[in-house]
Design an enzyme around this catalytic site. Structure first.
Site, mmCIF file in Angstrom:
data_model
loop_
_atom_site.group_PDB
_atom_site.id
_atom_site.type_symbol
_atom_site.label_atom_id
_atom_site.label_comp_id
_atom_site.label_asym_id
_atom_site.label_seq_id
_atom_site.Cartn_x
_atom_site.Cartn_y
_atom_site.Cartn_z
ATOM 1 N NE ARG A 15 -4.189 -1.512 2.239
ATOM 2 C CZ ARG A 15 -5.243 -1.378 1.431
ATOM 3 N NH1 ARG A 15 -5.307 -0.365 0.602
ATOM 4 N NH2 ARG A 15 -6.211 -2.258 1.454
ATOM 5 N NE ARG A 16 3.307 2.258 5.851
ATOM 6 C CZ ARG A 16 3.794 1.768 6.966
ATOM 7 N NH1 ARG A 16 5.003 1.214 6.985
ATOM 8 N NH2 ARG A 16 3.105 1.841 8.084
ATOM 9 C CB ALA A 37 -0.972 -13.496 -2.067
ATOM 10 C CD GLU A 43 -10.657 -15.727 1.057
ATOM 11 O OE1 GLU A 43 -10.328 -16.616 0.233
ATOM 12 O OE2 GLU A 43 -11.132 -14.630 0.712
ATOM 13 C CG PHE A 79 2.297 -14.219 0.544
ATOM 14 C CD1 PHE A 79 1.048 -13.648 0.713
ATOM 15 C CD2 PHE A 79 3.413 -13.408 0.596
ATOM 16 C CE1 PHE A 79 0.928 -12.286 0.935
ATOM 17 C CE2 PHE A 79 3.301 -12.046 0.819
ATOM 18 C CZ PHE A 79 2.048 -11.483 0.990
ATOM 19 C CD GLN A 80 8.574 -16.572 -0.193
ATOM 20 O OE1 GLN A 80 8.859 -17.659 -0.715
ATOM 21 N NE2 GLN A 80 9.237 -16.086 0.834
ATOM 22 N NE ARG A 89 -3.839 -18.216 -8.165
ATOM 23 C CZ ARG A 89 -4.109 -18.198 -9.463
ATOM 24 N NH1 ARG A 89 -3.173 -17.841 -10.323
ATOM 25 N NH2 ARG A 89 -5.282 -18.551 -9.918
#
Length: 118
Positions: A15-16, A37, A43, A79-80, A89
């Site tokens: 976000r930043r 991710a 979830e 995730f990576q 993924r």
């Protein structure tokens, strides 16, 4: 819990980096992949913890622990991989799904042995 915190921090950093204020969930493709991710991992975490707990109580604890560690590793790789490219993924997704089904089998076998055994 540390994995979920790590994933959440990666969303904050994205976000930043791409200047996407909350609650927006769209913007730069790298942010969107990081956000998805993190959401996908979050979830599945309650399902994983529940299966790990039941399998650990009613089945072999060593096998259950090994499955749990492998699942966490697969989700980290998921995730990576997802943050780099959507195709990244897939292999870890299939591995983590296979491990969840293995935990389902361990939990079910342990429950059946406990409640139907002599």
């Amino acid at each position: 819990v540390l994995f979920l915190a790590y994933f959440a921090m990666q969303v904050i950093y994205a976000r930043r980096k791409y200047k996407i204020p909350p609650p927006e969930t769209t913007g730069h493709p790298e942010f969107e992949r990081t956000f998805r991710a993190q959401a996908n991992c979050s979830e599945y975490f309650p399902i994983f913890i529940s299966l790990l707990w039941v399998a650990g109580i009613f089945s072999h604890q060593g096998v259950t622990a090994a499955c749990g560690l492998l699942y966490l590793y697969a989700r980290l790789k998921y995730f990576q991989g997802y943050t780099v490219a959507a195709q990244g993924r897939l292999a870890p997704l299939y591995a983590s799904a296979w491990l969840l089904w293995l935990l389902v089998g361990l939990a079910l076998a342990g429950l059946l042995a406990h409640f139907l055994g002599p």
